[in-house]
Scaffold this motif. Structure first.
Motif, PDB file in Angstrom:
ATOM      1  N   GLY A   1       6.584   2.077  -1.299  1.00  0.00           N
ATOM      2  CA  GLY A   1       7.426   1.059  -1.890  1.00  0.00           C
ATOM      3  C   GLY A   1       6.957  -0.370  -1.672  1.00  0.00           C
ATOM      4  N   THR A   2       5.907  -0.557  -0.869  1.00  0.00           N
ATOM      5  CA  THR A   2       5.397  -1.898  -0.596  1.00  0.00           C
ATOM      6  C   THR A   2       4.752  -2.481  -1.844  1.00  0.00           C
ATOM      7  N   PRO A   3       5.111  -3.708  -2.237  1.00  0.00           N
ATOM      8  CA  PRO A   3       4.420  -4.353  -3.350  1.00  0.00           C
ATOM      9  C   PRO A   3       2.991  -4.691  -2.941  1.00  0.00           C
TER      10      PRO A   3
ATOM     11  N   MET B   1       3.098  -0.989  -6.746  1.00  0.00           N
ATOM     12  CA  MET B   1       3.680  -0.640  -5.458  1.00  0.00           C
ATOM     13  C   MET B   1       2.998   0.604  -4.908  1.00  0.00           C
ATOM     14  N   VAL B   2       3.070   0.760  -3.597  1.00  0.00           N
ATOM     15  CA  VAL B   2       2.519   1.955  -2.964  1.00  0.00           C
ATOM     16  C   VAL B   2       3.455   3.127  -3.241  1.00  0.00           C
ATOM     17  N   ALA B   3       2.910   4.193  -3.819  1.00  0.00           N
ATOM     18  CA  ALA B   3       3.675   5.419  -4.048  1.00  0.00           C
ATOM     19  C   ALA B   3       3.491   6.369  -2.867  1.00  0.00           C
ATOM     20  N   GLN B   4       2.287   6.413  -2.313  1.00  0.00           N
ATOM     21  CA  GLN B   4       1.973   7.191  -1.106  1.00  0.00           C
ATOM     22  C   GLN B   4       1.004   6.366  -0.278  1.00  0.00           C
TER      23      GLN B   4
ATOM     24  N   SER C   1      -1.355  -5.614   0.794  1.00  0.00           N
ATOM     25  CA  SER C   1       0.100  -5.677   0.827  1.00  0.00           C
ATOM     26  C   SER C   1       0.571  -7.084   0.485  1.00  0.00           C
ATOM     27  N   LEU C   2       1.637  -7.176  -0.309  1.00  0.00           N
ATOM     28  CA  LEU C   2       2.248  -8.461  -0.630  1.00  0.00           C
ATOM     29  C   LEU C   2       3.559  -8.645   0.144  1.00  0.00           C
ATOM     30  N   ALA C   3       3.847  -7.707   1.044  1.00  0.00           N
ATOM     31  CA  ALA C   3       5.072  -7.797   1.848  1.00  0.00           C
ATOM     32  C   ALA C   3       4.958  -8.947   2.833  1.00  0.00           C
ATOM     33  N   ALA C   4       6.071  -9.609   3.091  1.00  0.00           N
ATOM     34  CA  ALA C   4       6.086 -10.727   4.037  1.00  0.00           C
ATOM     35  C   ALA C   4       5.624 -10.261   5.415  1.00  0.00           C
ATOM     36  N   GLY C   5       4.783 -11.048   6.041  1.00  0.00           N
ATOM     37  CA  GLY C   5       4.285 -10.736   7.379  1.00  0.00           C
ATOM     38  C   GLY C   5       3.223  -9.667   7.417  1.00  0.00           C
TER      39      GLY C   5
END
Length: 118
Positions: free
Chosen positions: A73-75, A14-17, A107-111
């Protein structure tokens, strides 16, 4: 220079920063560039969680390799991650460590289909 491939299979990333331009010289503000391609380098602080252990590592990535929304927090998926041991002398003292470099952070976040860097 030695490069050690890092296996992220089974890890949660996940993105920490969020991504930011890598600075080569803090005194002048000069931005770091890839020696081979000339692309601007960015850094992303990545939370690497595996087997109940978590660690934040800073990963350098060429600008074209940053894609999707990379908010905290983005996966993410990290492609071509390698560790590079380094050593240098600074003011008469030996320093050493490990730097991390990747071909891409996605990014693995939707959209999250369009490229975006903070």
């Amino acid at each position: 220079m030695r490069q050690i491939p890092v296996d992220t299979t089974g890890a949660t990333l996940m993105v920490a920063q969020p991504a930011q331009k890598k600075v080569a010289n803090r005194q002048t503000g000069q931005v770091a560039v890839d020696r081979d391609s000339g692309e601007t380098l960015w850094t992303v602080d990545v939370l690497f969680v595996m087997n109940g252990n978590a660690e934040v590592v800073t990963v350098a990535v060429p600008e074209p390799g940053i894609s999707g929304e990379l908010a905290m927090g983005t996966p993410i998926a990290v492609t071509g991650l390698v560790a590079r041991p380094w050593e240098n002398d600074f003011n008469g003292q030996k320093r050493h460590g490990i730097s991390f470099r990747a071909v891409a952070v996605t990014s693995l976040a939707a959209g999250a289909s369009k490229p975006k860097a903070a």
